[in-house]
Design a protein around this motif. Structure first.
Motif, PDB file in Angstrom:
ATOM      1  N   ALA A 101      -2.054   5.108  -0.640  1.00  0.00           N
ATOM      2  CA  ALA A 101      -2.425   3.863   0.031  1.00  0.00           C
ATOM      3  C   ALA A 101      -3.938   3.664  -0.010  1.00  0.00           C
ATOM      4  O   ALA A 101      -4.420   2.555  -0.259  1.00  0.00           O
ATOM      5  CB  ALA A 101      -1.919   3.859   1.471  1.00  0.00           C
ATOM      6  N   SER A 102      -4.691   4.725   0.207  1.00  0.00           N
ATOM      7  CA  SER A 102      -6.150   4.630   0.164  1.00  0.00           C
ATOM      8  C   SER A 102      -6.638   4.283  -1.235  1.00  0.00           C
ATOM      9  O   SER A 102      -7.581   3.498  -1.399  1.00  0.00           O
ATOM     10  CB  SER A 102      -6.798   5.934   0.640  1.00  0.00           C
ATOM     11  OG  SER A 102      -6.507   6.146   2.004  1.00  0.00           O
TER      12      SER A 102
ATOM     13  N   GLN B 145      -4.867  -0.196   7.118  1.00  0.00           N
ATOM     14  CA  GLN B 145      -5.270   1.195   6.889  1.00  0.00           C
ATOM     15  C   GLN B 145      -5.150   2.016   8.174  1.00  0.00           C
ATOM     16  O   GLN B 145      -4.760   3.181   8.128  1.00  0.00           O
ATOM     17  CB  GLN B 145      -6.684   1.272   6.349  1.00  0.00           C
ATOM     18  CG  GLN B 145      -6.742   1.024   4.872  1.00  0.00           C
ATOM     19  CD  GLN B 145      -7.990   1.611   4.264  1.00  0.00           C
ATOM     20  OE1 GLN B 145      -9.035   0.989   4.340  1.00  0.00           O
ATOM     21  NE2 GLN B 145      -7.866   2.764   3.674  1.00  0.00           N
TER      22      GLN B 145
ATOM     23  N   ALA C 253      -0.471  -5.771  -4.113  1.00  0.00           N
ATOM     24  CA  ALA C 253      -1.506  -5.876  -3.084  1.00  0.00           C
ATOM     25  C   ALA C 253      -2.586  -6.864  -3.512  1.00  0.00           C
ATOM     26  O   ALA C 253      -3.042  -7.683  -2.712  1.00  0.00           O
ATOM     27  CB  ALA C 253      -2.110  -4.504  -2.790  1.00  0.00           C
TER      28      ALA C 253
ATOM     29  N   VAL D 299      -4.975   2.550  -3.440  1.00  0.00           N
ATOM     30  CA  VAL D 299      -4.641   1.139  -3.650  1.00  0.00           C
ATOM     31  C   VAL D 299      -5.695   0.258  -2.996  1.00  0.00           C
ATOM     32  O   VAL D 299      -6.142  -0.729  -3.586  1.00  0.00           O
ATOM     33  CB  VAL D 299      -3.228   0.808  -3.117  1.00  0.00           C
ATOM     34  CG1 VAL D 299      -2.984  -0.694  -3.130  1.00  0.00           C
ATOM     35  CG2 VAL D 299      -2.171   1.525  -3.941  1.00  0.00           C
ATOM     36  N   VAL D 300      -6.129   0.610  -1.791  1.00  0.00           N
ATOM     37  CA  VAL D 300      -7.156  -0.179  -1.110  1.00  0.00           C
ATOM     38  C   VAL D 300      -8.450  -0.167  -1.913  1.00  0.00           C
ATOM     39  O   VAL D 300      -9.092  -1.213  -2.090  1.00  0.00           O
ATOM     40  CB  VAL D 300      -7.394   0.330   0.331  1.00  0.00           C
ATOM     41  CG1 VAL D 300      -8.654  -0.285   0.928  1.00  0.00           C
ATOM     42  CG2 VAL D 300      -6.202   0.026   1.206  1.00  0.00           C
TER      43      VAL D 300
ATOM     44  N   ILE E  23      -6.853  -5.723   5.817  1.00  0.00           N
ATOM     45  CA  ILE E  23      -6.922  -4.392   5.223  1.00  0.00           C
ATOM     46  C   ILE E  23      -7.247  -3.309   6.251  1.00  0.00           C
ATOM     47  O   ILE E  23      -6.578  -2.271   6.280  1.00  0.00           O
ATOM     48  CB  ILE E  23      -7.923  -4.383   4.049  1.00  0.00           C
ATOM     49  CG1 ILE E  23      -7.402  -5.311   2.940  1.00  0.00           C
ATOM     50  CG2 ILE E  23      -8.131  -2.968   3.524  1.00  0.00           C
ATOM     51  CD1 ILE E  23      -8.371  -5.551   1.814  1.00  0.00           C
TER      52      ILE E  23
ATOM     53  N   LEU F  65       0.822  -1.213   0.000  1.00  0.00           N
ATOM     54  CA  LEU F  65       0.000   0.000   0.000  1.00  0.00           C
ATOM     55  C   LEU F  65       0.852   1.258   0.000  1.00  0.00           C
ATOM     56  O   LEU F  65       0.600   2.191  -0.775  1.00  0.00           O
ATOM     57  CB  LEU F  65      -0.945   0.017   1.207  1.00  0.00           C
ATOM     58  CG  LEU F  65      -1.984  -1.080   1.310  1.00  0.00           C
ATOM     59  CD1 LEU F  65      -2.902  -0.816   2.493  1.00  0.00           C
ATOM     60  CD2 LEU F  65      -2.786  -1.213   0.040  1.00  0.00           C
TER      61      LEU F  65
END
Length: 98
Positions: free
Chosen positions: A75-76, A55, A29, A78-79, A51, A21
């Motif tokens: 990172a957000s 996060q 990921a 990617v999530v 996850i 991430l």
């Protein structure tokens, strides 16, 4: 949220997801998430036990200044992409439809 059939999630698995991430690596990921699903981890547990804590760690690191706003946003993103991609291959929930 550990279901009866799920195996426990190891801390090194969370760290691997965190690294993907923070690096903004959607492909890594996703590969990692699909591998966990393939090992028997239910999708709901992937979200709750991998996850979500990852996060939270991204948020903690942003709050203390270890990550920039751009790192957190990456990172957000990617999530978000991960959930869309992996949700397609995850087994259907036996819960009620919305």
């Amino acid at each position: 949220m550990l279901s009866e059939s799920a195996r426990p999630v190891r801390e090194d698995e969370r760290l691997a997801m965190l690294a993907a991430l923070v690096d903004g690596d959607v492909s890594l990921a996703c590969e990692f998430a699909v591998a966990l699903l393939g090992e028997g981890l239910p999708f709901d547990d992937l979200v709750a036990d991998v996850i979500a804590p990852v996060q939270a760690e991204v948020g903690r690191r942003w709050a203390v200044g270890d990550l920039s706003v751009a790192d957190e946003h990456s990172a957000s993103a990617v999530v978000e992409a991960l959930l869309v991609r992996v949700g397609v291959v995850a087994e259907a929930s036996d819960g009620p439809a919305v």
